[in-house]
Structures are given as C-alpha cells and as structure tokens.
Design a protein around this motif. Structure first.
Motif, short mmCIF file in Angstrom:
data_model
loop_
_atom_site.label_atom_id
_atom_site.label_comp_id
_atom_site.label_asym_id
_atom_site.label_seq_id
_atom_site.Cartn_x
_atom_site.Cartn_y
_atom_site.Cartn_z
N LEU A 8 9.68 -0.01 -2.23
CA LEU A 8 10.72 -0.97 -2.57
C LEU A 8 11.81 -1.00 -1.50
CD1 LEU A 8 11.11 -0.34 -6.42
CD2 LEU A 8 10.09 -2.33 -5.31
N ASP A 9 12.15 0.17 -0.96
CA ASP A 9 13.14 0.21 0.12
C ASP A 9 12.64 -0.57 1.34
OD1 ASP A 9 14.81 1.77 -1.41
OD2 ASP A 9 14.31 3.66 -0.43
N CYS A 41 6.90 7.43 -3.68
CA CYS A 41 6.18 6.38 -2.94
C CYS A 41 6.59 4.99 -3.40
CB CYS A 41 4.68 6.59 -3.09
SG CYS A 41 4.04 8.02 -2.19
N VAL A 42 6.83 4.83 -4.70
CA VAL A 42 7.28 3.54 -5.22
C VAL A 42 8.64 3.18 -4.65
CG1 VAL A 42 8.10 2.36 -7.31
CG2 VAL A 42 5.91 3.57 -7.34
N GLY A 45 16.64 4.98 -8.28
CA GLY A 45 15.92 4.67 -7.05
C GLY A 45 15.40 3.25 -7.02
N ILE A 46 14.97 2.74 -8.16
CA ILE A 46 14.47 1.36 -8.23
C ILE A 46 15.63 0.37 -8.08
CG2 ILE A 46 13.43 -0.38 -9.75
CD1 ILE A 46 11.69 1.86 -10.90
N GLU A 47 16.75 0.67 -8.73
CA GLU A 47 17.84 -0.30 -8.80
C GLU A 47 18.74 -0.34 -7.56
OE1 GLU A 47 18.55 -0.66 -13.61
OE2 GLU A 47 19.87 0.65 -12.44
N LEU A 68 0.84 -1.19 0.00
CA LEU A 68 0.00 0.00 0.00
C LEU A 68 0.88 1.24 0.00
CD1 LEU A 68 -3.07 0.74 0.20
CD2 LEU A 68 -2.71 0.98 2.67
N ILE A 69 0.66 2.14 -0.97
CA ILE A 69 1.42 3.38 -1.05
C ILE A 69 0.47 4.57 -0.97
CG2 ILE A 69 3.36 2.37 -2.30
CD1 ILE A 69 2.21 3.33 -4.90
#
Length: 312
Positions: free
Chosen positions: A160-161, A155-156, A192-194, A147-148
């Motif tokens: 993920l963090d 927020c994504v 940020g994703i990687e 939930l974000i």
C-alpha cells in the motif's frame, strides 16, 4: 396435410441457416476469442458488426457444437465443492474492528455518500509463498494487483505504501477514501493501512462481517478472472510485477455487461485519466485480443526467456 406441413416447418428450423463458407467464417472469427476464455456475450458485443448472426443464434451454434469452441471452453461452468465448516471465533478476534464494522461502514457512507470506496483482498499462491494484494475501485470496477512476498501485515502495508507513493497521497485518497476488506490477519494493522509512510492519513478502513464475503462482492467476483489465468494451487513464486500488470491489463480490458459493455479500463480512463493509469502500469488491450487463460503468462515467460518451470 396440416400435420405434415408443421413437421416440415419444424424440421427446417433445426438446420443451420448458413452456407458452409459462412459458418467457417463465423468459426474463424469467434472461436479464437472463445478459446481465450471470453464469453459469447462479450465476443458478440465486440464483433457484432462483423457477425452474420444474432447473439442468440451464436449461443445456439455453440450449444450444437457447430464451432471449434465448445461449452466446456466457456469460463462459466457448474462447479461443486465440499461445504466448509467455519471454526468458532473468540471475542478477541473482533477487537481490532471496533468502530470499523460493516454497520459502521454503512453509517459512514450514509453521511459521506460521495466518498470513493475501494475493496481490498488477497489471492494466495502456494502456502507460505508469494501472494497478490488486490484492490478494486468501485467507481469504475478497475482492479489492481500487487505482488507481495508473503500474505502478512508487513507485506500488505509495504504494498500500500508503494502504491500510495506511485499515485501520490492525494490521488490515493481520491480513489481509496474508504477501504472495505475482510478480517484476515494480514489486514489487522489499521494504522498501517490508514496512514502513509510519513504518518499522513490516506484512507479509512472498515471490515466486513465474519464469513460475509458478499459484502465486498466486487473484488471477490474479479478474483474469478485472476483464477482463470492463475488457477488455484499455482505457485506465484516465479512471477514478477510486470507479469501481474500484464494480466491485470487483460482483465481490465475485458468488457462487462454491468458497465454497458464497456471495459473497466475505458471507464477508468474517462474518470481517472491516462496519466494515472500509466502510473498503475496498466495498458489497454483490444477486446478481441484479451486472453484469460494460463497461456497468457506462459507466453510472457517465453518472451522474456524465463526457463524455470511453473510449479502447480
């Protein structure tokens, strides 16, 4: 005489080869599960040792309206919607995906066939409100949903963090060595994703071609289960992560034909172990108790004494 005999034989096949009490037993066993949005195939697979008929006969009884559950109660129905006209994209839209296209993904997987792939997407509630970040692990078809607060890049990355911290970077990489997602604005922060919160590389991200959602068909198909519990236009603002974990436990406990009638939870339990599933806050639900309807979370609200109304 031959014609009369053929007519008699045909007429005999139109009836029900069960006594009324047997049909009632079948109805009591099958209909509650069908009314919880389980398919006839799954109900038959999980209860075949108790059923007095074959799968085809069970389908026929539903078609003939001999049971409490009807075809309209089945999760699969023909649906039509207006054709969507895609807007024209500019060249700048694809700059963030340089060297990360679907062709790059296929080339990378050819060189690294054992790299685990995770498909990522979002499910939106009301515009501007809370949303779900969804990830499905291709190796076992297990899906997690986080939930974000908003459907945004920040927020994504925060979600993920949090998932990476709960699992550990090493475990995260074992399950999400590669992430395949779409080109939505919420997924355009490749760094940020990687990388995790400490700047350590945790995955590699690639992007599907524009308007080619089938390239990440696993997560798209699983969204159908979420929409059975949380229909479109439903607000997610009242939800908690515990409620989402409950929903995902039911979804992941639902047997799939493509998994040889095992559930994603059972396959993941074998591949990942119980400890990691516990870190994901997922629990196994007996197949006969799986609920894939909005009533699942309504019952959760009642059990937790939450009185605010659900906005739809």
């Amino acid at each position: 005489m031959i014609v009369a005999a053929d007519d008699l034989l045909s007429e005999s096949r139109k009836g029900v080869s069960m006594q009324p009490e047997e049909l009632q037993y079948l109805d009591d066993l099958v209909s509650p599960q069908l009314l919880n949005n389980q398919s006839v195939h799954v109900v038959f697979t999980t209860s075949k040792d108790k059923l007095p008929c074959c799968e085809r006969t069970l389908y026929n009884y539903v078609d003939k309206c001999l049971l409490t559950a009807r075809n309209l109660d089945m999760p699969r129905r023909v649906r039509f919607k207006a054709r969507y006209k895609h807007k024209t994209r500019t060249a700048s839209d694809a700059e963030f995906a340089k060297d990360r296209t679907y062709e790059d993904f296929k080339a990378y997987m050819e060189k690294n066939p054992d790299m685990p792939v995770c498909e990522m997407d979002t499910v939106v509630g009301r515009p501007g409100g809370k949303a779900l970040l969804t990830l499905i692990f291709r190796s076992c078809n297990l899906m997690v949903a986080i939930l974000i607060e908003r459907n945004t890049q920040d927020c994504v990355i925060k979600a993920l963090d949090g998932l990476c911290a709960a699992m550990g970077t090493a475990a995260f990489r074992r399950l999400c060595g590669v992430i395949l997602t779409d080109r939505g604005s919420e997924f355009r922060s490749t760094y940020g994703i990687e990388h995790d919160a400490n700047g350590k590389l945790r995955t590699q991200v690639f992007y599907c071609d524009p308007y080619c959602s089938w390239q990440k068909g696993g997560v798209e198909k699983n969204h159908e289960f979420i929409r059975q519990v949380l229909p479109k236009k439903t607000s997610f603002d009242w939800l908690t992560q515990d409620a989402i974990d409950l929903m995902m436990s039911h979804i992941n406990s639902y047997p799939r034909a493509r998994l040889n009638d095992e559930s994603p939870f059972e396959v993941a339990e074998f591949l990942m172990g119980k400890q990691l599933l516990a870190k994901l806050n997922l629990q196994k639900i007996p197949a006969k108790d799986v609920i894939l309807r909005p009533t699942l979370l309504k019952m959760y609200r009642i059990a937790n004494l939450q009185q605010e109304p659900i906005h739809q």
